[in-house]
Design a protein around this motif. Structure first.
Motif, mmCIF file in Angstrom:
data_model
loop_
_atom_site.group_PDB
_atom_site.id
_atom_site.type_symbol
_atom_site.label_atom_id
_atom_site.label_comp_id
_atom_site.label_asym_id
_atom_site.label_seq_id
_atom_site.Cartn_x
_atom_site.Cartn_y
_atom_site.Cartn_z
ATOM 1 N N ALA A 1 97.543 -15.193 -3.118
ATOM 2 C CA ALA A 1 97.352 -16.334 -4.020
ATOM 3 C C ALA A 1 96.820 -15.900 -5.374
ATOM 4 O O ALA A 1 97.228 -16.438 -6.415
ATOM 5 C CB ALA A 1 96.391 -17.331 -3.373
ATOM 6 N N LEU A 2 95.920 -14.909 -5.382
ATOM 7 C CA LEU A 2 95.270 -14.504 -6.629
ATOM 8 C C LEU A 2 96.089 -13.501 -7.437
ATOM 9 O O LEU A 2 95.744 -13.205 -8.585
ATOM 10 C CB LEU A 2 93.898 -13.885 -6.314
ATOM 11 N N ARG B 1 92.234 -12.434 4.223
ATOM 12 C CA ARG B 1 92.199 -11.599 3.021
ATOM 13 C C ARG B 1 93.601 -11.473 2.412
ATOM 14 O O ARG B 1 93.770 -11.512 1.193
ATOM 15 C CB ARG B 1 91.638 -10.212 3.363
ATOM 16 N N GLU C 1 90.555 -22.970 6.531
ATOM 17 C CA GLU C 1 91.614 -22.660 5.557
ATOM 18 C C GLU C 1 91.203 -23.126 4.164
ATOM 19 O O GLU C 1 90.531 -24.149 4.002
ATOM 20 C CB GLU C 1 92.920 -23.331 5.958
ATOM 21 N N ILE C 2 91.647 -22.368 3.172
ATOM 22 C CA ILE C 2 91.332 -22.650 1.777
ATOM 23 C C ILE C 2 92.568 -23.188 1.064
ATOM 24 O O ILE C 2 93.692 -22.726 1.305
ATOM 25 C CB ILE C 2 90.868 -21.357 1.056
ATOM 26 N N ASP C 3 92.369 -24.139 0.172
ATOM 27 C CA ASP C 3 93.456 -24.584 -0.713
ATOM 28 C C ASP C 3 93.524 -23.590 -1.873
ATOM 29 O O ASP C 3 92.962 -23.813 -2.947
ATOM 30 C CB ASP C 3 93.178 -26.001 -1.224
ATOM 31 N N TRP C 4 94.204 -22.474 -1.628
ATOM 32 C CA TRP C 4 94.235 -21.408 -2.627
ATOM 33 C C TRP C 4 94.937 -21.837 -3.907
ATOM 34 O O TRP C 4 94.599 -21.370 -5.002
ATOM 35 C CB TRP C 4 94.892 -20.159 -2.055
ATOM 36 N N GLU C 5 95.906 -22.734 -3.785
ATOM 37 C CA GLU C 5 96.606 -23.211 -4.983
ATOM 38 C C GLU C 5 95.618 -23.908 -5.922
ATOM 39 O O GLU C 5 95.642 -23.693 -7.146
ATOM 40 C CB GLU C 5 97.731 -24.168 -4.591
ATOM 41 N N LYS D 1 96.004 -13.668 2.555
ATOM 42 C CA LYS D 1 96.340 -14.924 1.873
ATOM 43 C C LYS D 1 95.624 -15.017 0.526
ATOM 44 O O LYS D 1 96.203 -15.481 -0.465
ATOM 45 C CB LYS D 1 95.959 -16.114 2.757
ATOM 46 N N ALA D 2 94.377 -14.591 0.494
ATOM 47 C CA ALA D 2 93.615 -14.633 -0.756
ATOM 48 C C ALA D 2 94.252 -13.732 -1.808
ATOM 49 O O ALA D 2 94.441 -14.132 -2.966
ATOM 50 C CB ALA D 2 92.169 -14.222 -0.500
ATOM 51 N N VAL E 1 92.368 -23.400 -6.036
ATOM 52 C CA VAL E 1 91.456 -22.380 -6.560
ATOM 53 C C VAL E 1 92.096 -21.643 -7.719
ATOM 54 O O VAL E 1 91.473 -21.452 -8.771
ATOM 55 C CB VAL E 1 91.069 -21.385 -5.431
ATOM 56 N N VAL E 2 93.345 -21.228 -7.553
ATOM 57 C CA VAL E 2 94.049 -20.487 -8.599
ATOM 58 C C VAL E 2 94.222 -21.330 -9.862
ATOM 59 O O VAL E 2 94.007 -20.851 -10.983
ATOM 60 C CB VAL E 2 95.391 -19.982 -8.093
#
Length: 376
Positions: free
Chosen positions: A279-280, A273, A362-366, A275-276, A368-369
C-alpha cells in the motif's frame, strides 16, 4: 478509536493471559512465601510453573529464571550485578553497541563513572552490528558484551548467534536485551553461549510491571551477580520483595502461548507487513535499516519532505503510530539509534514506526495512504 500500531511500545493483553491474571488477583491470591496454608502453596506452584514456561522459550532451566519488574530492571541487574566481579578480577572492559536501549546505555554510563572502559561499537546504515567488529574489540580484560536481540525502533535483528560464536571460550559474559524478540524470534536465544537474557512482559501480551532475567549456568557456575536491592531472600537473594504472583503467572502463560504459536503469529505478521509495504509503495517511502533482517511485526520508514509529527497528527484518528522509543518520547531530539546509523537530522525527524501483532485488525490502507499523500 484508531487502530493500534504501536506494539513495540506495549502490546495488548492476550485473552488467555488476562484470564490467568484475574484468577490469581481475585481467587488464588495467596503469598508465594506463605508456607502454612493451601493458598500459599498454590501461589508457589503458580510461580514455579511460570518459571518453567519462561525457561522453556529459551531452553533454560527453571532455577535460571529470576522474576523482575520488567526488562529495564533485568538489564540493570544483569549489567551492574557484575560490577563487583569486574572490580575484583580487574576485568574492567565493557562492550555494547551504539543502538542499545537506554536501559542498557545508562547502566553502562555508571560503569564508566566507576572507572570501567566502555566501548559503544558502531553500526552502519544497515542498523546491525558486524560480528567482526565485536571480535576486533574483544580483549582479555573484557568482562561483558551486551547486544540487544531486536532493535526497538527499527526492528532490525542483531547477529546474536554469530556474536556468541565470536566469544567462544572467552570468559566475557554475553547479555542480550531481548525485550522485543523474546517469544517472537526463538532460535537465537536458545544458544547456550548467551549467559544473560532480559525479558519484558508487556512486549509479549502480558501485563506491564513484570519481566524476567534468565541467568544461564556455565557448567555448574551461575553468573556471579550481586543484588541491586536488599531486604529479603526472594529470587535467590537477587531481587528482594514479595513476588507478584498474578503478574508472574500471566507472564508464564504469555511465554507458553508465544512458544506454542510462534510460527503462526509470525506468518500473520509477515502477511500484514506485506500489505503495508504494498500500500505504501506508491508514496516512494524510504525504509530504515537492512530489510532482510527486520522482524515481521515492524516497519520504520520516512516520506521525503514530511515530518513525522505532522504525519502522526494527520493519522491519529485512523492509526496510532510512533516516531521512536516510548521511553524517550518526551524528547524531540533525533533518535540516538537513527543517528548511530548515520541518518541525517532531516530524514530522522521524518521517520515513523509502525508495529503490530497477531491480534491487530485489518487496516484501511487506502485511507492511510490518501491521508499521507494529502500532506506531501
Amino acid at each position: 478509536m484508531p487502530i493500534y500500531l504501536d506494539c513495540n511500545a506495549t502490546t495488548p493483553l492476550e485473552p488467555e493471559v488476562r484470564d490467568i491474571l484475574l484468577h490469581y488477583l481475585t481467587e488464588e491470591y495467596g503469598n508465594e512465601g506463605s508456607r502454612t496454608h493451601e493458598l500459599g502453596a498454590r501461589a508457589k506452584q503458580a510461580v514455579q510453573r511460570a518459571r518453567d514456561q519462561v525457561a522453556s522459550v529459551v531452553g533454560a532451566q527453571r532455577d535460571e529464571v529470576v522474576f523482575t519488574s520488567g526488562a529495564t530492571e533485568s538489564n540493570n541487574l544483569a549489567l551492574l550485578g557484575l560490577r563487583r566481579t569486574g572490580e575484583d578480577s580487574g576485568r574492567r572492559h565493557i562492550l555494547t553497541t551504539s543502538i542499545e536501549h537506554k536501559a542498557v546505555l545508562e547502566p553502562c554510563e555508571i560503569f564508566a563513572d566507576s572507572g570501567f572502559e566502555v566501548e559503544r561499537l558502531p553500526v552502519g546504515e544497515s542498523g546491525w552490528i558486524d560480528p567482526d567488529t565485536v571480535a576486533r574489540a574483544l580483549r582479555p580484560d573484557t568482562l561483558l558484551v551486551s547486544v540487544m536481540q531486536v532493535n526497538n525502533e527499527t526492528g532490525v535483528r542483531q547477529p546474536l548467534e554469530e556474536i556468541a560464536t565470536v566469544l567462544g571460550d572467552h570468559p566475557a559474559y554475553l547479555h542480550t536485551d531481548a525485550a522485543q524478540g523474546f517469544g517472537k524470534d526463538l532460535a537465537p536465544l536458545r544458544n547456550p553461549r548467551i549467559d544473560l537474557i532480559s525479558v519484558s512482559g508487556h512486549k509479549l501480551y502480558a501485563p506491564k510491571g513484570v519481566g524476567a532475567l534468565i541467568a544461564r549456568r556455565r557448567g555448574y557456575d551461575r553468573p556471579p551477580l550481586q543484588p541491586l536491592m536488599h531486604g529479603g531472600g526472594q529470587e535467590r537473594g537477587l531481587r528482594p520483595g514479595t513476588l507478584p504472583v498474578a503478574l508472574i503467572a500471566a507472564l508464564g502463560k504469555a511465554a507458553e502461548l508465544a512458544e506454542r504459536d510462534a510460527a503462526k503469529r509470525s506468518e500473520i505478521c509477515r502477511q500484514f507487513r506485506g500489505k503495508a509495504l504494498s500500500a505504501l509503495s506508491g508514496l516512494e517511502i524510504k525504509l530504515t535499516g537492512d530489510q532482510s533482517r527486520v522482524i515481521n511485526h515492524v516497519l520504520n520508514f520516512s516520506v521525503t519532505g514530511l515530518d513525522s509529527e505532522a504525519l502522526m497528527v494527520a493519522l491519529k484518528d485512523l492509526v496510532a503510530v510512533s516516531n521512536g522509543s516510548a521511553c524517550t518520547s518526551s524528547s524531540y531530539t533525533p533518535s540516538h539509534v537513527l543517528a548511530a546509523m548515520g541518518m541525517d537530522g532531516q530524514r530522522a525527524h521524518g521517520c515513523v514506526r509502525l508495529s503490530w501483532c497477531h491480534m491487530t485488525p485489518e487496516i484501511d490502507w487506502e485511507a492511510v495512504v490518501e491521508r499521507i499523500r494529502s500532506l506531501v
